[in-house]
Write an enzyme that holds these catalytic residues in place. Structure first.
Site, short mmCIF file in Angstrom:
data_model
loop_
_atom_site.label_atom_id
_atom_site.label_comp_id
_atom_site.label_asym_id
_atom_site.label_seq_id
_atom_site.Cartn_x
_atom_site.Cartn_y
_atom_site.Cartn_z
N TYR A 1 5.66 -28.79 -58.99
CA TYR A 1 4.37 -28.65 -59.67
C TYR A 1 4.17 -29.87 -60.57
CZ TYR A 1 0.17 -26.45 -61.17
OH TYR A 1 -1.16 -26.20 -61.40
N ARG B 1 -11.79 -30.77 -59.71
CA ARG B 1 -11.20 -31.23 -60.98
C ARG B 1 -9.70 -30.95 -60.94
NH1 ARG B 1 -9.04 -29.89 -65.48
NH2 ARG B 1 -8.96 -27.72 -64.79
N LYS C 1 1.05 -23.52 -56.96
CA LYS C 1 0.91 -22.34 -57.82
C LYS C 1 1.54 -21.11 -57.18
CE LYS C 1 -1.71 -23.63 -61.42
NZ LYS C 1 -1.45 -23.37 -62.84
N GLU D 1 -8.76 -22.05 -59.44
CA GLU D 1 -7.91 -23.15 -59.90
C GLU D 1 -8.62 -24.49 -59.75
OE1 GLU D 1 -4.66 -24.20 -61.91
OE2 GLU D 1 -4.87 -22.18 -61.11
N ASP D 2 -8.70 -25.22 -60.85
CA ASP D 2 -9.20 -26.60 -60.85
C ASP D 2 -10.61 -26.74 -60.29
OD1 ASP D 2 -6.93 -27.37 -62.09
OD2 ASP D 2 -5.98 -28.32 -60.37
N ASP E 1 -6.92 -19.72 -64.23
CA ASP E 1 -5.73 -20.18 -64.94
C ASP E 1 -6.06 -21.30 -65.92
OD1 ASP E 1 -2.92 -20.06 -65.42
OD2 ASP E 1 -2.68 -21.90 -64.29
N ASP E 2 -7.03 -22.15 -65.59
CA ASP E 2 -7.39 -23.25 -66.47
C ASP E 2 -8.02 -22.74 -67.77
OD1 ASP E 2 -6.72 -25.35 -64.51
OD2 ASP E 2 -8.41 -24.50 -63.41
N ASN F 1 -2.66 -32.70 -68.36
CA ASN F 1 -1.78 -33.04 -67.25
C ASN F 1 -2.48 -34.02 -66.32
OD1 ASN F 1 0.52 -31.34 -67.77
ND2 ASN F 1 -0.75 -29.59 -67.23
#
Length: 646
Positions: free
Chosen positions: A194, A247, A265, A337-338, A360-361, A502
């Site tokens: 990850y 993103r 993930k 996610e993203d 999650d973000d 990150n």
């Protein structure tokens, strides 16, 4: 295994099929659902059939001569059970399962099936029973020795991306060994599978792409997404991680190549949270990319067009969300996610009331940061309400964290949420978010527009607001300058500094910067890992506010309780459980998060807290509630240890 598309029929006297290179005659079976698996190469002399009799929940292997080779007891658990001859994990007790199926596996194909392959760990008896003689060298070695060998091999690579590719190759050839390796060496391998390495993997995904993993749904599949989901071989899905690649971490629009994120993930859902691999589905929604470099890259694997937006995008997502519920039911967890800000908040708001969804973000990051803050209070003293918070970055992560902090302050003090928000200030690319900017702000920033004079620079905001906590979620590297950190240290004996962006290159500051410029007084955590720092004869071990602390246990808690919706109180329950796992020994080393080596124990406690909150809120459907939720969580966890094949 290879599916056979032949005319098959099943009745109370046995099983037969046509167009087969070999035929079987089976003795009369009791009326029952029967699962049939033909083993051996596609040759008469090696043929065998596995019968699953659902009346007594056992499997029996019948060879051509009618002799019974094996009886296998099959039981199920929430996160992983066993129902076929290779002990593949079964669905939940209340999920619909296919009553019978036919497939063929020779010894050769068994060695190429990552779900069941054991390599040189196949025993002498298994080699005879499953036609592996001659297909393997004669030696038999245990899984522990395989782990030792693989770790030695991986450590020889100097480039992190090479380690990542080696791990992905292992996942595609021997799934249980992959997870055994990751679980036993989690602190060393987590940065490999990850962040930060997965970011580089996504950037180069087209070049390193070898075998497809996950499900790709593009605009070409519009109107057929339900059909596409049915193409996935596993039917009892419990967790989906989905991205549209717009993103990816702090790297921007990577389009279809963002698939590395859902795959990574879900690897952690299994390794850290114990969710069985066969219950996990990685998905990339490909609506194009605005990344010109990718559009001009001959190795790019996605649609070569500009991103679809507006109604075209919304309709595709609507079709996907509807198809997921139709295929997998009400209780499948969908983790966004993203996604870019403009879609992330809208999707969470739109589907939060109708689906079991989690971003999650926004929510996972918030939960892990609140846990770190709660733990840090044991060092600096006071309550959350006693502190002042300043954020650099007002996107998904920043506003999500800010909102959860405000909710926790409100919960602890009975303070109105609007008042709690006033203790939190945010700086975006245009400066401090204030009332005078209200009309031009995006909707998710408006709750944070306070009465204050405009401030352009971060350092001036630090000097003017004098926060006790500085949190970076900007995605822009090295923005916590020496001047900023010195300003934090000037007004705080122990400034709390979280540099969360990150991958490592996008982190607002390094651990060395934080400790050096604060004269060793900072309480520091980052999103990506940093090595320990020595400053004036003291060694500081930086904490990592990694979402991997939260989402695997959070997801397990939702699954084992049969939750149908996510509630903010569940996120706070997860934060409290994580903070409670930090020991005095950890504090003495400067840590505000527990070591990752204990992550499965941590995940079990988080899952238990989340499940307890789901029961308390009336959102749990799995009844009755287990008496000891921690033990129940541990019992639900997938084990990567090899199973014995009889």
């Amino acid at each position: 295994m290879i599916s056979l598309h032949r005319t098959c029929f099943l009745n109370n006297t046995g099983i037969s099929w046509s167009s087969s290179p070999f035929s079987f005659k089976l003795k009369k079976l009791p009326p029952a659902s029967v699962k049939v698996t033909a083993l051996g190469p596609n040759r008469e002399r090696n043929g065998s059939v596995l019968i699953e009799n659902n009346n007594n929940n056992t499997l029996k292997e019948i060879r051509e001569d009618g002799s019974s080779v094996a009886d296998v007891d099959c039981t199920t658990t929430v996160a992983g059970g066993d129902r076929d001859v290779y002990y593949d994990d079964a669905a939940n007790d209340d999920q619909i399962v296919t009553p019978w199926a036919i497939s063929v596996a020779s010894g050769y194909s068994l060695l190429r099936d990552p779900h069941h392959n054991k390599g040189l760990a196949f025993t002498e008896k298994e080699r005879d029973a499953h036609y592996l003689r001659g297909l393997l060298p004669p030696t038999v070695i245990p899984q522990e020795l395989q782990v030792k060998k693989m770790m030695r091999s991986i450590r020889r690579y100097q480039v992190p991306l090479q380690k990542y590719m080696a791990m992905m190759d292992l996942q595609e050839t021997n799934e249980r060994l992959f997870y055994k390796l990751l679980i036993d060496n989690v602190e060393e391998l987590l940065p490999v599978v990850y962040t930060p390495t997965v970011g580089e993997a996504c950037q180069k995904y087209g070049s390193i792409f070898r075998r497809p993993q996950g499900l790709y749904i593009s605009l070409k599949e519009k109107g057929r997404i339900h059909e596409v989901l049915r193409n996935w071989p596993q039917k009892n899905i419990q967790v989906i991680v989905v991205t549209d690649g717009e993103r990816i971490l702090g790297l921007g629009d990577l389009g279809c190549q963002g698939m590395g994120i859902p795959i990574g993930k879900l690897s952690l859902y299994t390794a850290l949270g114990g969710v069985r691999p066969s219950a996990c589905l990685p998905v990339t929604i490909d609506v194009g990319t605005n990344n010109e470099q990718l559009l001009n890259d001959e190795f790019y694997i996605g649609l070569r067009q500009r991103r679809a937006t507006g109604q075209e995008y919304a309709k595709l997502m609507q079709e996907f969300m509807t198809a997921v519920k139709q295929n997998y039911g009400e209780k499948v967890l969908i983790q966004f996610e993203d996604f870019a800000n403009h879609n992330a908040f809208d999707l969470l708001a739109k589907y939060g009331a109708t689906h079991l969804v989690f971003n999650d973000d926004i929510q996972g990051t918030a939960s892990v940061v609140v846990a770190g803050l709660v733990a840090a209070l044991k060092v600096v003293g006071g309550t959350l309400a006693d502190h002042r918070f300043l954020f650099l970055g007002a996107g998904e992560a920043g506003t999500g964290i800010a909102e959860l902090i405000a909710l926790e302050i409100s919960k602890q003090t009975n303070m109105p949420l609007e008042e709690a928000r006033k203790k939190i200030s945010l700086v975006d690319s245009k400066g401090l978010i204030v009332k005078s900017r209200f009309d031009s702000l995006q909707h998710f920033k408006k709750p944070w527009a306070h009465d204050h004079e405009p401030i352009k620079k971060l350092v001036d905001a630090v000097k003017g607001i004098k926060p006790t906590v500085l949190i970076g979620t900007s995605g822009v590297g090295r923005t916590f300058t020496k001047e900023v950190i010195e300003a934090m240290a000037a007004s705080n004996d122990k400034p709390i500094i979280f540099s969360l962006s990150n991958p490592t290159s996008q982190s607002e500051c390094t651990a060395e910067d934080a400790y050096t410029w604060s004269q060793g007084r900072a309480i520091f955590a980052s999103g990506s890992p940093f090595d320990p720092v020595e400053y004036e004869n003291r060694v500081f071990v930086p904490g990592q506010a990694n979402n991997a602390y939260i989402f695997p246990g959070f997801g397990l808690g939702l699954i084992m309780s049969g939750a149908i919706r996510v509630h903010d109180d569940m996120l706070l329950a997860a934060s409290e459980a994580l903070a409670a796992q930090v020991t005095q020994e950890n504090f003495d080393r400067g840590l505000i998060y527990p070591p990752f080596k204990n992550i499965r124990k941590i995940s079990a406690h988080i899952a238990a807290n989340v499940a307890a909150k789901a029961y308390e809120l009336g959102l749990a459907t799995r009844q009755p509630q287990p008496k000891d939720l921690v033990k129940y969580a541990e019992s639900c966890m997938y084990s990567p240890a090899y199973r014995s094949y009889r």
